[in-house]
Structure formats: structure tokens, C-alpha cells
Design a protein around this motif. Structure first.
Motif, PDB file in Angstrom:
ATOM      1  N   TYR A  38      35.651  25.855  54.544  1.00  0.00           N
ATOM      2  CA  TYR A  38      36.989  26.380  54.277  1.00  0.00           C
ATOM      3  C   TYR A  38      37.714  25.391  53.376  1.00  0.00           C
ATOM      4  CZ  TYR A  38      41.855  27.729  55.172  1.00  0.00           C
ATOM      5  OH  TYR A  38      43.163  28.100  55.050  1.00  0.00           O
ATOM      6  N   ILE A  89      40.021  29.455  50.191  1.00  0.00           N
ATOM      7  CA  ILE A  89      38.755  30.147  49.952  1.00  0.00           C
ATOM      8  C   ILE A  89      37.766  29.717  51.013  1.00  0.00           C
ATOM      9  CG2 ILE A  89      37.822  28.411  48.358  1.00  0.00           C
ATOM     10  CD1 ILE A  89      36.752  30.790  46.659  1.00  0.00           C
ATOM     11  N   ARG A  90      36.941  30.648  51.427  1.00  0.00           N
ATOM     12  CA  ARG A  90      35.884  30.330  52.395  1.00  0.00           C
ATOM     13  C   ARG A  90      34.562  30.205  51.660  1.00  0.00           C
ATOM     14  NH1 ARG A  90      37.195  32.431  58.375  1.00  0.00           N
ATOM     15  NH2 ARG A  90      39.462  32.361  58.227  1.00  0.00           N
ATOM     16  N   SER A  91      33.608  29.604  52.328  1.00  0.00           N
ATOM     17  CA  SER A  91      32.371  29.222  51.646  1.00  0.00           C
ATOM     18  C   SER A  91      31.504  30.416  51.271  1.00  0.00           C
ATOM     19  CB  SER A  91      31.568  28.248  52.503  1.00  0.00           C
ATOM     20  OG  SER A  91      31.283  28.814  53.764  1.00  0.00           O
ATOM     21  N   ASN A  92      31.810  31.592  51.790  1.00  0.00           N
ATOM     22  CA  ASN A  92      31.014  32.765  51.438  1.00  0.00           C
ATOM     23  C   ASN A  92      31.571  33.509  50.216  1.00  0.00           C
ATOM     24  OD1 ASN A  92      33.308  33.642  52.713  1.00  0.00           O
ATOM     25  ND2 ASN A  92      32.299  35.207  53.959  1.00  0.00           N
ATOM     26  N   VAL A  93      32.567  32.902  49.581  1.00  0.00           N
ATOM     27  CA  VAL A  93      33.204  33.514  48.418  1.00  0.00           C
ATOM     28  C   VAL A  93      33.204  32.506  47.275  1.00  0.00           C
ATOM     29  CG1 VAL A  93      35.373  34.460  47.524  1.00  0.00           C
ATOM     30  CG2 VAL A  93      34.681  34.932  49.878  1.00  0.00           C
ATOM     31  N   GLY A  94      32.983  32.980  46.042  1.00  0.00           N
ATOM     32  CA  GLY A  94      32.925  32.061  44.909  1.00  0.00           C
ATOM     33  C   GLY A  94      34.248  31.916  44.173  1.00  0.00           C
ATOM     34  N   GLU A  95      35.108  32.950  44.291  1.00  0.00           N
ATOM     35  CA  GLU A  95      36.357  32.907  43.545  1.00  0.00           C
ATOM     36  C   GLU A  95      37.387  33.769  44.263  1.00  0.00           C
ATOM     37  OE1 GLU A  95      35.907  33.956  39.455  1.00  0.00           O
ATOM     38  OE2 GLU A  95      38.023  33.699  38.986  1.00  0.00           O
ATOM     39  N   LYS A  96      38.627  33.344  44.169  1.00  0.00           N
ATOM     40  CA  LYS A  96      39.710  34.122  44.760  1.00  0.00           C
ATOM     41  C   LYS A  96      40.931  33.970  43.881  1.00  0.00           C
ATOM     42  CE  LYS A  96      42.245  34.566  49.145  1.00  0.00           C
ATOM     43  NZ  LYS A  96      42.361  33.979  50.515  1.00  0.00           N
ATOM     44  N   THR A 140      38.212  28.485  42.538  1.00  0.00           N
ATOM     45  CA  THR A 140      36.785  28.712  42.389  1.00  0.00           C
ATOM     46  C   THR A 140      36.040  27.700  43.239  1.00  0.00           C
ATOM     47  OG1 THR A 140      36.690  27.265  40.453  1.00  0.00           O
ATOM     48  CG2 THR A 140      37.039  29.619  40.059  1.00  0.00           C
ATOM     49  N   LYS A 191      29.402  25.853  45.702  1.00  0.00           N
ATOM     50  CA  LYS A 191      28.845  25.202  46.896  1.00  0.00           C
ATOM     51  C   LYS A 191      27.682  24.287  46.552  1.00  0.00           C
ATOM     52  CE  LYS A 191      27.854  27.865  50.291  1.00  0.00           C
ATOM     53  NZ  LYS A 191      27.406  29.070  51.015  1.00  0.00           N
TER      54      LYS A 191
END
Lengths: 109, 117
Positions: free
Chosen positions: A32, A50-57, A65, A68
Motif C-alpha cells: 500500500y 495505490i495498492r500493489s495490485n494496481v499499476g496506476e491511479k 504510478t 513493483k
């Protein structure tokens, strides 16, 4: 434990330009990544995360961005305004939250 | 005001004295965090509670620091035998963790600025 490094420490841009702040983290268990804005004498305010399962928000003029693999994440502010001037902190959370040292952003009118 | 509140906002004390700060989290939040922030630095994690249980404590936290959350609502942070190096802003934050729902979002209070002379 987690170590978060933030660059640059100061950033000055002209109103209307974009600003980018970068952070790296060390603990691959971190999942997170929030960004906080702190104006002088005030509390840190969460502006985006942003959480680690998402690349961009993205949220209006602000985007984050996450890479990981490289363990780095960035804050992007477009069409900067003088009221964006503040100190911005990134953070990473494996268990407890670890903060970067902050970036002082100045937007010149 | 439904946000996180802290009291007092400012505290000036002499070296060697004990001080106690209070934090009231957002009412439905069951997690409560304490941080210390010095000038030009990001918040530094001290400890956190889930309900009344203190789940984690930073290794940086000396024995002079103690925190409690006896009823799972407000929390107190006490510093005994204060030193000049304790001068900082002490921030409290809260978040919600319930069943399978875990909100990582932490909302900060205004802080207590401690000056040790």
C-alpha cells in the motif's frame, strides 16, 4: 525493515507545469502506497493512494504510478496551481507505515 | 468535527518532566497510530493499537514512552523524564479494520507540538 527514499527534496515549478515526485522502497512485502500533502502548520492530508495490485491511479490532476519490479512509485501533478505548494510525503506499508523525508513543492504564479 | 482530534495542541515543558498527550480517533475507526515528526522529516512510526490491544511498537521507542488505549476509543501517549531530543510534533492517526475489510487509509490529527526546554 522498510526504507523509503524520496526525491527530490525540493521542487520548484511554474504554474501550469507538471510536477513529478519519486519514491523507492525496499520491502517487497509493501502493498500500500499513499501520498500525503502537508501544508505549513497543518496535519498531513491523504491525497491519493495505490495498492500493489494496481499499476496506476488517477484523480483529476493527480496520478500515482507503481512499478513493483523496480520498487518505485511516483506522484504526478499536472497543471499545477499555487495552492499545490506544500510538502508532499510518500509512504509504504508492509505492516506499519514508513514515510519518505518529504518534497517541498513550490508553484510559482 | 468528526475528524481525529488531539489535545493539547502545544506543550512546553522543562527537561525531566513527564507529559501526556491525548488522541481521539474518528469514532468508527478501531486502529489508532502514533507518529513523531521532526522539522523537515516525514512522520516516524511509534506504535499502533487495534481496539485496546497495542499490536506493534517501534524499536525506536524508548522505555520512557508508553501508550495506552484502555477502552479502545481514545489513546494517551506519555513521555517520562523528557529530554530536549523529544521536542517534535506528535501525530495521531486512525483507520478502520473490520472483519475482512481492511482500510489502509490513515487520517491524521492536527498533532501536539512538544517543546522541551
Amino acid at each position: 525493515g522498510e526504507n523509503v527514499e524520496q526525491h527530490p527534496s525540493t521542487l520548484s515549478v511554474q504554474e501550469g507545469d507538471s510536477a513529478v515526485i519519486k519514491c523507492t522502497y525496499s520491502d517487497s512485502a509493501s502493498n500500500y502506497f499513499p501520498w500525503y500533502k502537508q501544508e505549513l502548520g497543518k496535519r498531513p492530508q491523504l491525497i491519493i493512494d495505490i495498492r500493489s495490485n494496481v499499476g496506476e491511479k488517477k484523480d483529476q490532476r493527480i496520478a500515482v504510478t507503481l512499478n513493483k519490479t523496480a520498487k518505485h512509485f511516483s506522484l504526478h501533478i499536472t497543471e499545477t496551481q499555487p495552492e499545490d505548494s506544500a510538502v508532499y510525503f510518500c509512504a509504504a506499508r508492509p505492516n506499519d507505515m514508513r514515510f519518505g523525508a518529504g518534497t517541498r513543492l513550490t508553484v510559482k504564479p | 468535527d468528526t475528524g481525529v482530534s488531539q489535545d493539547p495542541r502545544h506543550k512546553i515543558t522543562k527537561r525531566g518532566q513527564n507529559v501526556t498527550f491525548r488522541c481521539d480517533p474518528i469514532s468508527e475507526h478501531n486502529r489508532l497510530y502514533w507518529y513523531r515528526q521532526t522539522l523537515g522529516q516525514g512522520p516516524e512510526f511509534l506504535t499502533y493499537f487495534q481496539n485496546e490491544a497495542q499490536l506493534e511498537k517501534s524499536r525506536l521507542l524508548s522505555d520512557r514512552f508508553s501508550a495506552e488505549r484502555p477502552k479502545g476509543s481514545f489513546s494517551t501517549l506519555e513521555i517520562q523524564r523528557t529530554e530536549q531530543g523529544d521536542s517534535a510534533m506528535y501525530l495521531c492517526a486512525s483507520s478502520l479494520s473490520q472483519g475482512s475489510y481492511l482500510s489502509y487509509e490513515q487520517y491524521f490529527g492536527p498533532g501536539t507540538r512538544l517543546t522541551v526546554t
